[in-house]
Design a protein around this motif. Structure first.
Motif, PDB file in Angstrom:
ATOM      1  N   ILE A 252       0.882  -1.236  -0.037  1.00 37.94           N
ATOM      2  CA  ILE A 252      -0.037  -0.170  -0.009  1.00 37.94           C
ATOM      3  C   ILE A 252       0.847   1.233  -0.061  1.00 37.94           C
ATOM      4  CG2 ILE A 252      -1.709   1.221   1.358  1.00 37.94           C
ATOM      5  CD1 ILE A 252      -2.689  -1.264   2.360  1.00 37.94           C
ATOM      6  N   ILE A 253       0.565   2.024  -1.004  1.00 42.01           N
ATOM      7  CA  ILE A 253       1.379   3.333  -1.014  1.00 42.01           C
ATOM      8  C   ILE A 253       0.480   4.596  -0.865  1.00 42.01           C
ATOM      9  CG2 ILE A 253       2.528   5.081  -2.630  1.00 42.01           C
ATOM     10  CD1 ILE A 253       3.784   2.443  -4.081  1.00 42.01           C
ATOM     11  N   THR A 254       0.846   5.535   0.186  1.00 42.87           N
ATOM     12  CA  THR A 254      -0.317   6.585   0.628  1.00 42.87           C
ATOM     13  C   THR A 254       0.479   7.805  -0.100  1.00 42.87           C
ATOM     14  OG1 THR A 254       1.193   7.271   2.513  1.00 42.87           O
ATOM     15  CG2 THR A 254      -0.756   5.653   2.914  1.00 42.87           C
ATOM     16  N   VAL A 255      -0.746   8.698  -0.477  1.00 42.75           N
ATOM     17  CA  VAL A 255      -0.588   9.898  -1.323  1.00 42.75           C
ATOM     18  C   VAL A 255      -1.147  11.119  -0.530  1.00 42.75           C
ATOM     19  CG1 VAL A 255      -0.244   8.910  -3.340  1.00 42.75           C
ATOM     20  CG2 VAL A 255      -2.335   9.339  -2.794  1.00 42.75           C
ATOM     21  N   LYS A 256      -0.809  11.973  -0.833  1.00 42.67           N
ATOM     22  CA  LYS A 256      -1.496  13.504  -0.438  1.00 42.67           C
ATOM     23  C   LYS A 256      -2.029  14.121  -1.383  1.00 42.67           C
ATOM     24  CE  LYS A 256       0.182  15.845   3.232  1.00 42.67           C
ATOM     25  NZ  LYS A 256      -0.865  15.537   4.385  1.00 42.67           N
ATOM     26  N   PRO A 257      -2.984  15.153  -1.498  1.00 45.79           N
ATOM     27  CA  PRO A 257      -3.499  15.811  -2.356  1.00 45.79           C
ATOM     28  C   PRO A 257      -2.487  16.870  -2.937  1.00 45.79           C
ATOM     29  CG  PRO A 257      -4.412  16.464  -0.544  1.00 45.79           C
ATOM     30  CD  PRO A 257      -3.805  15.139  -0.270  1.00 45.79           C
ATOM     31  N   GLY A 258      -2.492  17.257  -4.355  1.00 45.11           N
ATOM     32  CA  GLY A 258      -1.521  18.357  -4.867  1.00 45.11           C
ATOM     33  C   GLY A 258      -0.203  17.835  -5.046  1.00 45.11           C
ATOM     34  N   ALA A 259       0.087  16.339  -5.290  1.00 47.21           N
ATOM     35  CA  ALA A 259       1.317  15.910  -5.457  1.00 47.21           C
ATOM     36  C   ALA A 259       1.496  15.031  -6.726  1.00 47.21           C
ATOM     37  CB  ALA A 259       1.858  14.910  -4.085  1.00 47.21           C
ATOM     38  N   CYS A 260       2.808  14.949  -7.292  1.00 47.96           N
ATOM     39  CA  CYS A 260       3.002  13.859  -8.369  1.00 47.96           C
ATOM     40  C   CYS A 260       4.009  12.861  -7.830  1.00 47.96           C
ATOM     41  CB  CYS A 260       3.850  14.855  -9.476  1.00 47.96           C
ATOM     42  SG  CYS A 260       3.175  16.161 -10.264  1.00 47.96           S
ATOM     43  N   HIS A 261       3.702  11.786  -8.570  1.00 47.98           N
ATOM     44  CA  HIS A 261       4.408  10.713  -8.274  1.00 47.98           C
ATOM     45  C   HIS A 261       4.555   9.764  -9.320  1.00 47.98           C
ATOM     46  CE1 HIS A 261       3.288  10.854  -3.856  1.00 47.98           C
ATOM     47  NE2 HIS A 261       2.332  11.282  -4.152  1.00 47.98           N
ATOM     48  N   GLU A 262       5.630   9.024  -9.355  1.00 50.64           N
ATOM     49  CA  GLU A 262       5.920   7.931 -10.610  1.00 50.64           C
ATOM     50  C   GLU A 262       5.919   6.537  -9.483  1.00 50.64           C
ATOM     51  OE1 GLU A 262       8.779   6.302 -13.985  1.00 50.64           O
ATOM     52  OE2 GLU A 262       8.678   8.528 -13.452  1.00 50.64           O
ATOM     53  N   ILE A 263       5.052   5.644  -9.893  1.00 47.57           N
ATOM     54  CA  ILE A 263       5.085   4.474  -8.964  1.00 47.57           C
ATOM     55  C   ILE A 263       5.045   3.214  -9.859  1.00 47.57           C
ATOM     56  CG2 ILE A 263       3.713   3.139  -7.297  1.00 47.57           C
ATOM     57  CD1 ILE A 263       2.228   5.650  -6.568  1.00 47.57           C
ATOM     58  N   ASP A 264       6.522   2.714 -10.097  1.00 48.75           N
ATOM     59  CA  ASP A 264       6.858   1.546 -10.846  1.00 48.75           C
ATOM     60  C   ASP A 264       6.312   1.757 -12.233  1.00 48.75           C
ATOM     61  OD1 ASP A 264       7.627   0.305  -8.341  1.00 48.75           O
ATOM     62  OD2 ASP A 264       6.455  -1.301  -8.689  1.00 48.75           O
ATOM     63  N   GLY A 265       6.414   3.162 -12.581  1.00 42.12           N
ATOM     64  CA  GLY A 265       6.259   3.500 -13.958  1.00 42.12           C
ATOM     65  C   GLY A 265       4.883   4.028 -14.062  1.00 42.12           C
ATOM     66  N   LEU A 266       4.019   4.043 -13.352  1.00 43.60           N
ATOM     67  CA  LEU A 266       2.926   4.593 -13.630  1.00 43.60           C
ATOM     68  C   LEU A 266       2.711   6.165 -13.070  1.00 43.60           C
ATOM     69  CD1 LEU A 266      -0.181   4.521 -13.988  1.00 43.60           C
ATOM     70  CD2 LEU A 266      -0.739   3.985 -11.629  1.00 43.60           C
ATOM     71  N   GLU A 267       2.764   7.048 -13.679  1.00 43.59           N
ATOM     72  CA  GLU A 267       2.573   8.483 -13.438  1.00 43.59           C
ATOM     73  C   GLU A 267       1.341   8.951 -12.940  1.00 43.59           C
ATOM     74  OE1 GLU A 267       4.658  11.071 -16.611  1.00 43.59           O
ATOM     75  OE2 GLU A 267       5.348   9.451 -17.372  1.00 43.59           O
ATOM     76  N   ILE A 268       1.045   9.371 -11.847  1.00 40.47           N
ATOM     77  CA  ILE A 268      -0.006  10.012 -11.321  1.00 40.47           C
ATOM     78  C   ILE A 268       0.357  11.334 -10.823  1.00 40.47           C
ATOM     79  CG2 ILE A 268      -1.267   7.675 -11.036  1.00 40.47           C
ATOM     80  CD1 ILE A 268      -0.455   8.242  -7.914  1.00 40.47           C
ATOM     81  N   GLU A 269      -0.988  12.236 -10.709  1.00 44.96           N
ATOM     82  CA  GLU A 269      -0.981  13.484 -10.049  1.00 44.96           C
ATOM     83  C   GLU A 269      -2.295  13.344  -9.092  1.00 44.96           C
ATOM     84  OE1 GLU A 269      -0.791  16.693 -12.573  1.00 44.96           O
ATOM     85  OE2 GLU A 269       0.595  15.835 -14.176  1.00 44.96           O
ATOM     86  N   THR A 270      -2.057  13.751  -7.983  1.00 43.20           N
ATOM     87  CA  THR A 270      -3.404  13.703  -7.189  1.00 43.20           C
ATOM     88  C   THR A 270      -3.908  15.333  -7.157  1.00 43.20           C
ATOM     89  OG1 THR A 270      -1.914  14.373  -5.211  1.00 43.20           O
ATOM     90  CG2 THR A 270      -2.549  11.849  -5.618  1.00 43.20           C
TER      91      THR A 270
END
Length: 212
Positions: free
Chosen positions: A84-102
């Motif tokens: 499980i990976i946790t995220v906060k709003p207003g952030a950018c992440h790359e998780i094992d090649g998946l690019e996401i913004e919250t």
């Protein structure tokens, strides 16, 4: 450009990215594919965080992504996923090649989704397109600032925007395609999709993905 997007019900969505399967808020799943590479949860309400349905889509290597403040509740599904990976709003992440913004997802005048809960919508970059899954939100200033090619927007009212307010948000975002979600089940009527489409301005294309 949306052939890789399936909406099951509510905000239960599957996006195929090559050979990867990304699920958002799986709920009332009729099949048990166990093929999820990623499961993204927008917030902890029962129709968005459903361990019963996570179990149906999760596989041995599934990564589940959740808002940081629901980490304790997310542990209810910890044994169903690899991590499980946790995220906060207003952030950018790359998780094992998946690019996401919250993107913050909250109500402005309603009490159901408070801003301080730090729940999220997600922007995914898939096949060169930016796909915005808004989650349960109103037309907030953060939502209105999103840049996207495809927008999946809640329209059911009560807990989120209604169809007309959702159309106003989409007209501000001006994506290529808008897909209404979160209606015709727990809240909203199947006909709300038509109200939404009637209020979305050209050249935005509205596509219906939920079957009734």
């Amino acid at each position: 450009m949306t052939e890789n997007i399936t909406v099951f019900t509510q905000n239960s969505i599957r996006i195929t990215d090559g050979d990867r399967q990304i699920y958002i808020d799986p709920f009332q799943m009729h099949e048990e594919p166990h093929d999820a590479d990623y499961i993204l949860i927008t917030h902890d309400h029962y129709d968005h965080f459903s361990p019963e349905d996570i179990k149906k889509v999760a596989g041995s290597d599934t990564i589940m992504i959740v808002p940081e403040k629901m980490q304790g509740k997310a542990n209810e599904a910890a044994d169903l996923v690899s991590r499980i990976i946790t995220v906060k709003p207003g952030a950018c992440h790359e998780i094992d090649g998946l690019e996401i913004e919250t993107v913050p997802a909250y109500n402005i005048l309603k009490p159901f989704h408070p801003k301080n809960a730090e729940w999220v919508g997600y922007i995914l970059r898939v096949d060169g397109k930016r796909i915005y899954i808004a989650g349960d939100t109103d037309a907030t200033k953060e939502a209105e600032s999103v840049k996207c090619d495809i927008a999946l927007i809640p329209i059911g009212g009560t807990y989120t925007m209604d169809a007309k307010k959702a159309a106003e948000l989409v007209n501000t975002l001006c994506p290529i395609v808008a897909i209404p979600v979160h209606y015709g089940n727990v809240v909203g009527k199947p006909g709300d999709g038509n109200v939404f489409a009637d209020n979305v301005k050209d050249p935005i294309k509205v596509e219906f993905k939920i079957s009734f």
